[in-house]
Write a protein that holds these residues in place. Structure first.
Motif, mmCIF file in Angstrom:
data_model
loop_
_atom_site.group_PDB
_atom_site.id
_atom_site.type_symbol
_atom_site.label_atom_id
_atom_site.label_comp_id
_atom_site.label_asym_id
_atom_site.label_seq_id
_atom_site.Cartn_x
_atom_site.Cartn_y
_atom_site.Cartn_z
ATOM 1 N N LEU B 270 38.885 33.196 36.682
ATOM 2 C CA LEU B 270 39.666 33.108 35.443
ATOM 3 C C LEU B 270 41.064 32.551 35.742
ATOM 4 N N MET B 271 41.610 32.992 36.870
ATOM 5 C CA MET B 271 42.975 32.552 37.212
ATOM 6 C C MET B 271 42.984 31.098 37.672
ATOM 7 N N GLN B 274 43.057 29.206 34.458
ATOM 8 C CA GLN B 274 44.343 29.305 33.773
ATOM 9 C C GLN B 274 45.439 28.528 34.518
ATOM 10 N N LEU B 275 45.489 28.707 35.835
ATOM 11 C CA LEU B 275 46.546 28.059 36.610
ATOM 12 C C LEU B 275 46.319 26.540 36.696
#
Lengths: 789, 289
Positions: B270-271, B274-275
């Motif tokens: 997920l990160m 997002q990143l």
């Protein structure tokens, strides 16, 4: 209490140790070096739970440079600990080891490298035993047992009920249950434990050690070594922080003492950072469950509370911790009915003990969230709900704690105004939140750790024979918090002289009895003893002046370094001055001012009476109720605090940024405003770290996974927002000049205020700490999924 | 924790250092900033009898640029990189360098050290991968240039021979219209090992909207720092829009190979998504400046 004008107190005087600390001249234990000093090292268990089959120290003893190797065979099996009711440690493990890090042997050698090398040569045969690493494992049927004396791995159990909770619940309109679990903490102080022990030809043992409690260390060292207590002297050098984990005698200190006795040479030992974590004695992991009943008008009626504590392998402070976890919910809200069931459980991990806000921090975090939940249910502003139920000066809690002063309402009003609460609460955009919470804490434990009629603090003040300097000798623990400055200011104010004329020698058991720096006790208790000693000295000096000038002593006073006559009269002291000048021909700084100086008066007192020495003492009156455990939570006074925190929650990553903190603390009277603010800021930083980052972790074999301050994350300067610190001074009748605690109470509201702000930002309640980005994001996603389902 | 005994060698030139390393082989360790090596020595996870210090070897420190690209000496510190102007694409690297450890660590830690330790979360590795960097490895009379994307093998392991010294990092010259950015997620704001880090470098066509090339690199989500090649490729020839960035970010999340050591693989992915989205958005801003 009407506000008095002070000459020294209530100011922003620089710390008395500012210069040596700023210039690096301050000496900490590891800076000390004695002639012929040896270096010690401690062998610690690599296994979480194992029987010791044999220990062979032969090879280590034969290593050139090794001067002594000691094991349980050499030091005996005297049990010790913190509370005499739970002495469950021996210096070295002899039958089995109970955690990774349990001490087995110690060596002294000519240098640290040889000492380390010797450890590698000690051969220990183990029979590994199954370990219990969690409360559930420890309490399971047929679980491996840590201690024969404590069956079921139960270290301590508490069952208390005040009022009638069941009956009160029947009268409630709402009943709400909430849980919270925190994580095992570490004090994270800068200076690891370190000590040097010396044993002289007359059989006297001197221990220089980084401790919060010289007195208790002296007592334990005497008990375990068998040396009469009067021949054990404990000296505390400068200390780089303690926060609780330096509140008891350590295996480090005891090993150094035994090695010094055996070798006849001074022995130094210093913990590595990993050993600090292994020694631990810091904050427990608490599992709280609270059920609160309240009426629809917002009146809180009753609390049913249960708590389980993961204690680690030994008791340490645990028996007090398990009581504090319940008793500290008695205030600051009126709570007529409270039931508490607490249990501390042994596990095969380092022992937990006391840490800033002892026992009450996680409980407060759970309860203050519950108040917000109730406020939301009733559609009452959370601040209003708290104010409706808030205690006031003169109230007594259901568990018999006496609020002799309580500026809680003033604290709440201050943070409400200071944070612009009304403009923000309910009006912030999604992802931004504001939250508040309150807390309170003891201002010194009402009773010593061991049962005794001892004074809690004594002090000695000597006036130098020339009359120019006042020397205060005290056993207090200056551990970085400013205790030396505090007593110096109280002595100066009481004597009526400038702060610069007072010198403090402290932290030596030869100077006085002082129970130390724990339970936020020193300002109130050591402050009282200091004031008492200073009053004694002042009376002695003024008596001589009155006699010489043929005046009534009642009309004399000393202020700002000069003797004054009460009222408007001028003092006629011409003869006095003449005599003084003749007597001291050739001395520098001959007095020539229009007023009679303290120095002149004190010198005259010496010439008449010899050295002027005054002593002071303090112990609290009998406090608290009659029930079992009533002593824990008692105090002559209570500090209170309120906080408002603003956060931003990144909804995509779960990362929380604390944007702003507004803190108000009622410290009775700020002896030193800058130091009070420092304690508030430090408390908030520690609370923020605990809320967001900190967790001591172990692997499945009980090995520490966070052995450094790289792995164990305390807040950095970048993580701290600006803090608005608001000092509230309620004037405590039981405190010296009205003063009470600030060192620990200020941490109480931080975690729940952050949790309440996160809820305000996101609409999601998180019940497990720390609030790492992952935990927060997964909670947000779960809440979203529930909403959609 | 005590330092073990070792011989300390302080060569003055790269040539001298190479000769020493040739003589000592795997008995020696190179000391640059020491922020990793000293800890490893104390923990005894490495046990060299010889330490060869590079602090006098000034020829492998600093920046040099020519028509082909930019050369960064391997001994250049994170602080020096953080303060340098490496252009709109090079921002990915300066931003990463400025987030290494703390000011004290950045003053010591070197770019070469950050790469040779081959840690999955090394801050400067993703931007260098995204910038198509290669590294120059030196031994007596011989040097070779290895693409950074071929450099890492596994956690703590890379392709260097025991006698080799990394002398410099080469960043090829990028066309006009490039922009880069670096995103790091940690628990706290300093002294932090990344949970996930992402670097993105994009190059825009003359129209300022069409993506000619995009390179996305990930940290802390695989045994080594890695390029998310498919994610980058998916943007080629596309317009630089939020929608296309989101597609690429999703692909990058799939390409990541998190091992679930410190955070769950679900969260890591997920990160990454997002990143990556954030890094691309900021890289576009940099390209358009």
């Amino acid at each position: 209490m009407p506000k008095k004008k002070f000459d020294v107190l209530n100011s922003r005087a620089p710390r008395v140790d500012a210069a040596i600390k700023a210039t690096g001249k301050a000496q900490y234990a590891d800076d000390l070096s004695r002639t012929g000093q040896l270096y010690g090292a401690i062998l610690q268990s690599p296994l979480a739970h194992a029987r010791i089959l044999s220990i062979d120290t032969g090879k280590a003893e034969r290593l050139p440079g090794v001067k002594a190797v000691i094991t349980a065979k050499d030091v005996g099996l005297t049990k010790y600990g913190v509370s005499p009711a739970r002495y469950d440690e021996t210096l070295f493990a002899h039958d089995k080891v109970r955690y990774v890090g349990d001490e087995i042997a110690a060596v002294a050698a000519v240098d640290p490298a040889t000492a380390q090398a010797a450890l590698d040569l000690i051969k220990v045969e183990y029979e590994e035993l199954p370990a219990v690493l969690t409360i559930d494992e420890a309490l399971a049927d047929k679980a491996p047992q840590l201690h024969d004396d404590y069956p079921g791995n139960i270290s301590a159990e508490v069952h208390q009920e005040f009022g009638d909770v069941a009956a009160a619940f029947k009268e409630c309109d709402f009943i709400h249950t909430h849980k919270l679990v925190n994580k095992r903490q570490d004090g994270g102080f800068i200076e690891p434990h370190s000590c040097v022990a010396e044993y002289d030809h007359d059989g006297r043992l001197t221990l220089y050690t980084s401790t919060q409690v010289s007195h208790y260390v002296q007592r334990t060292v005497a008990m375990v070594t068998g040396i009469p207590i009067g021949r054990v002297r404990v000296v505390r050098p400068c200390v780089g922080g303690g926060f609780g984990p330096k509140c008891e005698a350590t295996p480090l200190e005891l090993s150094a003492c035994f090695l010094a006795i055996k070798t006849g040479s001074p022995v130094k030992i210093t913990y590595s950072r990993e050993q600090v974590f292994l020694h631990s004695r810091a904050r427990h992991q608490f599992y709280h469950e609270m059920t609160t009943g309240f009426k629809k008008d917002g009146t809180i009626m009753a609390l049913a509370h249960s708590c389980r504590l993961d204690g680690g392998a030994y008791s340490s402070f645990g028996i007090a911790t398990v009581y504090y976890a319940g008793s500290l919910l008695g205030a600051p809200y009126r709570l007529p009915n409270m039931k508490y069931d607490g249990m501390r459980v042994y596990t095969n991990k380092p022992a937990c003990g006391a840490q800033r806000g002892h026992g009450g921090v996680a409980a407060r975090a759970c309860f203050e969230q519950q108040l917000d939940i109730i406020a939301e249910e009733l559609k009452i502003d959370p601040i209003e709900l708290r104010m409706m139920n808030m205690m006031e000066t003169g109230d007594t809690t259901c568990n018999a704690l006496d609020m002799s002063s309580l500026g809680m309402k003033e604290c709440v009003n201050a943070v409400k105004k200071g944070s612009k609460w009304q403009k923000k609460k309910g009006k912030l955009p999604d992802g931004k939140g504001i939250g508040m919470a309150c807390g309170f804490f003891v201002s010194g434990a009402g009773y010593p750790i061991y049962r005794s009629d001892t004074f809690h603090s004594t002090a000695e003040i000597k006036v130098a024979e020339d009359g120019g300097t006042v020397i205060l000798r005290s056993g207090i623990a200056e551990i970085g918090q400013g205790a030396n400055t505090m007593v110096a200011m109280i002595a100066a104010e009481t004597l009526g002289i400038p702060l610069a004329d007072v010198r403090v020698d402290s932290g030596d058991t030869d100077y006085s009895v002082d129970l130390g720096a724990y339970s936020s006790r020193q300002t109130l208790m050591s402050g009282h003893a200091t004031k008492d000693a200073a009053e004694n000295v002042k009376a002695q000096i003024l008596a001589v002046v009155a006699d010489k000038l043929k005046m009534d002593v009642k009309n004399l006073d000393i202020r700002n370094g000069f003797v004054k006559v009460k009222g408007r009269k001028k003092l006629d002291f011409a003869k006095f001055r003449d005599y003084y000048r003749k007597e001291h021909r050739g001395w520098p700084n001959m007095p020539d001012g229009a007023e009679l100086s303290f120095t002149e008066a004190a010198r005259m007192a010496f010439l008449k009476k010899g050295t002027i020495v005054g002593t002071g003492k303090y112990k609290p009156p009998i406090l608290g109720g009659k029930f079992k455990g009533a002593a824990v939570g008692t105090s002559p006074a209570y500090g209170g605090s309120a906080q408002v925190v603003e956060v931003t929650v990144d909804r995509q990553t779960g990362r929380i940024t604390v944007d702003d903190m507004t803190d108000a603390h009622d410290c009775g009277l700020a002896i030193n405003k800058t130091m009070v603010e420092g304690q508030m800021q430090g408390s908030l930083s520690m609370g923020l770290g605990e809320a967001l980052f900190e967790e001591v972790k172990f692997d499945e074999k009980g090995h520490l996974m966070t052995p450094s301050l790289g792995e164990y994350r305390i807040a950095t300067a970048l993580d701290m927002p600006n803090i608005d610190t608001l000092i509230i001074e309620s004037g405590e009748p039981n405190g010296p000049f009205g003063a009470k605690e600030v060192g620990e109470g200020a941490i109480m509201p931080t975690i729940p205020a952050i949790l309440n702000a996160v809820y305000d930002a996101t609409g999601v309640r998180i019940t497990e700490l720390p609030l790492t980005p992952e935990r927060v994001l997964l909670a947000l996603k779960e809440a979203e999924a529930e909403k959609n389902a | 924790m005590l330092l073990p005994k070792f011989d300390y060698n302080a060569p003055a030139t790269l040539d001298e250092a190479c000769r020493m390393m040739a003589g000592y082989g795997d008995r020696a360790k190179l000391l640059a900033g020491g922020t990793d090596l000293l800890i490893a020595l104390k923990k005894k996870t490495v046990t060299p009898t010889q330490v060869v210090a590079l602090n006098r070897v000034d020829e492998i420190k600093g920046f040099l640029s020519d028509g082909d690209g930019l050369f960064i000496g391997a001994r250049t510190t994170a602080a020096e990189i953080a303060l340098s102007d490496l252009g709109p694409a090079g921002q990915a690297l300066t931003q990463a360098a400025s987030q290494v450890g703390s000011p004290l660590i950045r003053n010591l830690a070197t770019i070469g050290g950050n790469l040779v330790t081959a840690m999955p979360a090394a801050d400067m590795a993703p931007p260098l991968l995204a910038l198509q960097a290669s590294v120059v490895l030196q031994r007596i009379g011989e040097q070779r240039e290895v693409l950074l994307s071929d450099f890492f093998i596994s956690p703590g392991e890379q392709v260097m021979l025991p006698e080799e010294i990394m002398s410099m990092i080469v960043l090829p010259r990028l066309p006009e219209g490039c922009g880069g950015a670096f995103e790091k997620l940690g628990v706290r704001k300093a002294l932090e090992r990344s949970i996930v880090s992402v670097a993105a470098v994009i190059s825009l066509a003359d129209d300022g909207r069409t993506i000619q090339g995009a390179r996305i690199a990930l940290g802390a989500v695989a045994p080594t720092p890695m390029l998310a090649q498919e994610a980058g490729a998916a943007l080629c020839g596309r317009k630089a829009t939020a929608k296309n960035f989101a597609v690429a970010a999703e692909i990058a999340a799939r390409e990541a190979k998190p091992r679930g050591l410190r955070t769950s693989p679900v969260y890591s992915r997920l990160m990454v998504e997002q990143l990556t989205l954030r890094a691309l958005t900021r890289a576009l801003e940099a390209a358009n400046l």
